[in-house]
Design a protein around this motif. Structure first.
Motif, short mmCIF file in Angstrom:
data_model
loop_
_atom_site.label_atom_id
_atom_site.label_comp_id
_atom_site.label_asym_id
_atom_site.label_seq_id
_atom_site.Cartn_x
_atom_site.Cartn_y
_atom_site.Cartn_z
N GLU A 1 0.82 -1.22 0.00
CA GLU A 1 0.00 0.00 0.00
C GLU A 1 0.86 1.27 0.00
OE1 GLU A 1 -3.73 1.67 -0.29
OE2 GLU A 1 -3.29 -0.48 -0.12
N ILE A 2 1.97 1.24 0.72
CA ILE A 2 2.78 2.45 0.85
C ILE A 2 3.88 2.54 -0.20
CG2 ILE A 2 2.34 2.55 3.32
CD1 ILE A 2 5.22 1.57 3.75
N ALA A 3 4.15 1.45 -0.93
CA ALA A 3 5.25 1.45 -1.91
C ALA A 3 5.12 2.55 -2.96
CB ALA A 3 5.34 0.07 -2.59
N PRO A 4 3.93 2.88 -3.46
CA PRO A 4 3.83 3.93 -4.47
C PRO A 4 4.04 5.35 -3.95
CG PRO A 4 1.98 2.40 -4.61
CD PRO A 4 2.65 2.15 -3.31
N ASP A 5 4.23 5.51 -2.65
CA ASP A 5 4.43 6.85 -2.08
C ASP A 5 5.79 7.39 -2.51
OD1 ASP A 5 4.60 9.15 -0.62
OD2 ASP A 5 4.56 8.19 1.35
N PHE A 6 5.79 8.39 -3.38
CA PHE A 6 7.03 8.92 -3.94
C PHE A 6 7.94 9.52 -2.87
CE2 PHE A 6 9.57 12.32 -5.91
CZ PHE A 6 10.20 11.61 -6.91
N SER A 7 7.35 10.05 -1.77
CA SER A 7 8.14 10.72 -0.73
C SER A 7 8.70 9.77 0.32
CB SER A 7 7.29 11.79 -0.05
OG SER A 7 6.10 11.23 0.48
N LEU A 8 8.38 8.48 0.22
CA LEU A 8 8.88 7.51 1.19
C LEU A 8 10.34 7.17 0.89
CD1 LEU A 8 8.29 5.61 3.57
CD2 LEU A 8 7.47 3.92 1.92
N LYS A 9 11.21 7.42 1.85
CA LYS A 9 12.64 7.22 1.66
C LYS A 9 13.02 5.74 1.70
CE LYS A 9 13.15 11.65 1.56
NZ LYS A 9 13.32 12.33 0.26
N PRO A 10 14.04 5.35 0.91
CA PRO A 10 14.46 3.94 0.89
C PRO A 10 14.81 3.35 2.24
CG PRO A 10 15.47 5.14 -0.92
CD PRO A 10 14.80 6.16 -0.06
N PRO A 11 15.57 4.05 3.12
CA PRO A 11 15.89 3.45 4.42
C PRO A 11 14.66 3.10 5.24
CG PRO A 11 17.31 5.35 4.00
CD PRO A 11 16.25 5.36 2.96
N MET A 12 13.64 3.96 5.18
CA MET A 12 12.42 3.69 5.95
C MET A 12 11.66 2.50 5.37
SD MET A 12 10.73 4.50 8.60
CE MET A 12 11.40 6.12 9.05
N PHE A 13 11.60 2.43 4.04
CA PHE A 13 10.92 1.30 3.39
C PHE A 13 11.65 -0.01 3.73
CE2 PHE A 13 10.06 -1.58 -0.14
CZ PHE A 13 8.68 -1.50 -0.22
#
Length: 560
Positions: A374-386
């Motif tokens: 659900e959150i993968a398409p969030d452009f502002s989500l940083k790689p370390p947090m993902f």
């Protein structure tokens, strides 16, 4: 009683009431100018009140020529209590005016004004008379007890220090527990005709309150501090935690929908009390998320926030995806509050029962896989947090990493500007041995994944097939000579592994495993073809690099 008042009292009360209009509560905000009181008032009141007598003596000693001024702050009960005290004094300490509706107020005034034995000019003193009235607490009706609690609120500091509040609370809780034990259906201690709330609200019909106990609505009218004390007392008396939790949830929702300025205090008290009930175990996960939603805008204290997150974290595997999709607070770049989810997971994993339960870990992993997608398409989500979210649970929580692979694939689809180093770190979240053959085949053709990752995935698939074949062969009990032959076969190249799988004889009780092997055979053949093609391309690329002096030619795209 009115006929017993002498004229100076009437004029005294009239004068006091006029002054009260100017300052709301005279004894909370203003001064009592003794010189303004009518003739004889000072002597009458001082004859019963030790505090007034001492203040008058000190003031006269300090300045015998100036007008006497006496200041009293925090007078318990305000103007109503002062009027009751004055009536008592002007009626020569008559006990008839002390009833269940005035006892608690007068008891607090008696403590505050030192109206005890040795002070009163009369044989009766107010403190002793109110103590005698309080002895009948066990026989008071429920409305009378509620009224007494209201009066304890109005005189809170004094009623607490004198122990009065605890005595009334004990009586209230005893009444609640007695009725609960005698009537599990939650009926009232009095008949419906008598069960009127003290604030003149109508009785609660059984139809409208079937989901709550009879006392819920009456307790709601109390202040947060008194509610905290009464619920704490109920917990000490071992009232059913589920019942207490239902009240606290009802109280919190009621406070949130009101215009009261006590919303934050009500929320913090509810959370603290819920946490005291075995860490919130008596509340559903959905209910705890409701608490979180209600209190989100109230800026709870740090300690209270930690307790709420801990209660939710312990039940994380019972949450739903919708509950986890909490909007990020102001100031955060991403759409959802992913940091909060990480804190939930930390609390979840810190619980011993969770660490020992594979079933709960797997349920949490299933939920997290849905959340990652659900959150993968969030452009502002940083790689370390993902990556932190993808790797938060231990490896044993997932039997398959197909969902992790798909989530990373979606993330790369949106985050096209990631550096190779950032991508490589993301791929560490995938356990390639837990990828299905279909996902591995898809990965081999995925241009978003580098060649090193593809090769690693294919090798893992080959290793998994070898392991499966080895386990299958051990189901039979072969002779030592045949066992040695199988060991040689298992150590040969991939083509021999496939041939061995074709010729393997499996007993009737292992038909399911045979069917699985046959289904994997053609998939393995496809994977081998891809792997050989990749190896040839890699060798060709290396030769071109050795020939080219500049080394500027890039590697060809694999598996296109």
């Amino acid at each position: 009683m009115e006929g017993l008042f002498i004229p100076p009292l009437d004029r005294l009360l009239q004068s006091l009431n006029l002054m009260l209009l100017d300052s709301v509560y005279l004894y909370l905000h203003g001064l009592v100018h003794w010189s303004k009181l009518i003739n004889g008032s000072q002597e009458v009141l001082s004859s019963f009140c030790g505090k007034l007598r001492n203040l008058s003596n000190k003031a006269l000693t300090a300045s015998p020529t100036k007008p006497l001024k006496i200041a009293m702050t925090d007078f318990p009960g305000g103007s109503e209590a002062f009027e009751l005290m004055a009536k008592f004094c002007y009626n020569s300490g008559r006990a008839q005016m002390i009833t269940s509706h005035s006892t608690c107020l007068l008891h607090s005034v008696a403590h505050f004004m030192d109206m005890s034995d040795g002070v009163s000019a009369s044989t009766n003193n107010l403190l002793e008379l109110t103590e005698k009235s309080l002895a009948g607490l066990p026989y008071w009706s429920w409305p009378e007890i509620m009224h007494a609690l209201k009066q304890c609120e109005d005189t809170f500091p004094v009623s607490v220090s004198s122990g009065l509040l605890d005595r009334v609370l004990e009586s209230a809780v005893s009444r609640i527990t007695a009725v609960a034990d005698a009537s599990p259906s939650g009926s009232s201690p009095e008949s419906s005709a008598l069960r009127l709330s003290v604030d003149s609200r109508s009785t609660i019909s059984a139809k409208n309150s079937s989901h709550r106990a009879w006392w819920f609505e009456d307790i709601l009218s109390l202040s947060p501090d008194v509610i905290k004390k009464i619920i704490s007392s109920m917990v000490l008396q071992k009232v059913d935690h589920v019942l207490v939790s239902k009240f606290l949830m009802h109280y919190l929702k009621n406070a949130a929908s009101s215009s009261s300025c006590n919303k934050k205090r009500a929320a913090e008290i509810s959370i603290e009390l819920l946490y005291s009930l075995d860490g919130g175990s008596s509340v559903s996960c959905k209910g705890l998320f409701d608490v979180l939603r209600v209190s989100a805008s109230l800026k709870l204290s740090k300690d209270c926030q930690i307790k709420l997150e801990s209660m939710i974290g312990r039940k994380f595997d019972h949450a739903t995806l919708d509950s986890l999709l909490i909007p990020a607070p102001a100031g955060m770049d991403c759409l959802y509050d992913v940091s909060l989810i990480l804190r939930f997971l930390k609390c979840f994993l810190s619980t011993r029962k969770v660490r020992e339960s594979i079933a709960r870990l797997k349920q949490a992993a299933k939920l997290m896989d849905s959340y990652l997608a659900e959150i993968a398409p969030d452009f502002s989500l940083k790689p370390p947090m993902f990556l932190s979210l993808a790797t938060a649970l231990p490896d044993e929580a997932r039997d398959s990493h197909d969902s992790i692979y798909r989530a990373i694939d979606m993330y790369l689809e949106v985050h096209t500007q990631l550096l190779e180093e950032e991508k490589t770190k993301l791929f560490c979240a995938i356990n390639y041995e837990k990828l299905s053959s279909e996902s591995c085949k898809n990965l081999a053709k995925n241009s978003k994944f580098p060649s090193r990752t593809i090769i690693r995935a294919l090798i893992s698939q080959q290793r998994k097939l070898r392991s499966l074949l080895k386990e299958t062969s051990q189901l039979k009990e072969p002779s030592p000579e045949r066992n040695q032959s199988k060991k040689k076969q298992l150590s040969s190249d991939d083509q021999q592994v496939i041939l061995y799988a074709k010729n393997l004889e499996i007993s009737s009780e292992n038909k399911r495993l045979k069917s699985q092997l046959q289904g994997m055979q053609w998939k393995m053949t496809e994977l081998e073809k891809i792997c050989k093609k990749m190896q040839a391309q890699m060798e060709k690329a290396m030769k071109l690099r050795r020939v080219s002096p500049s080394g500027s030619k890039s590697l060809p795209r694999l598996c296109s």
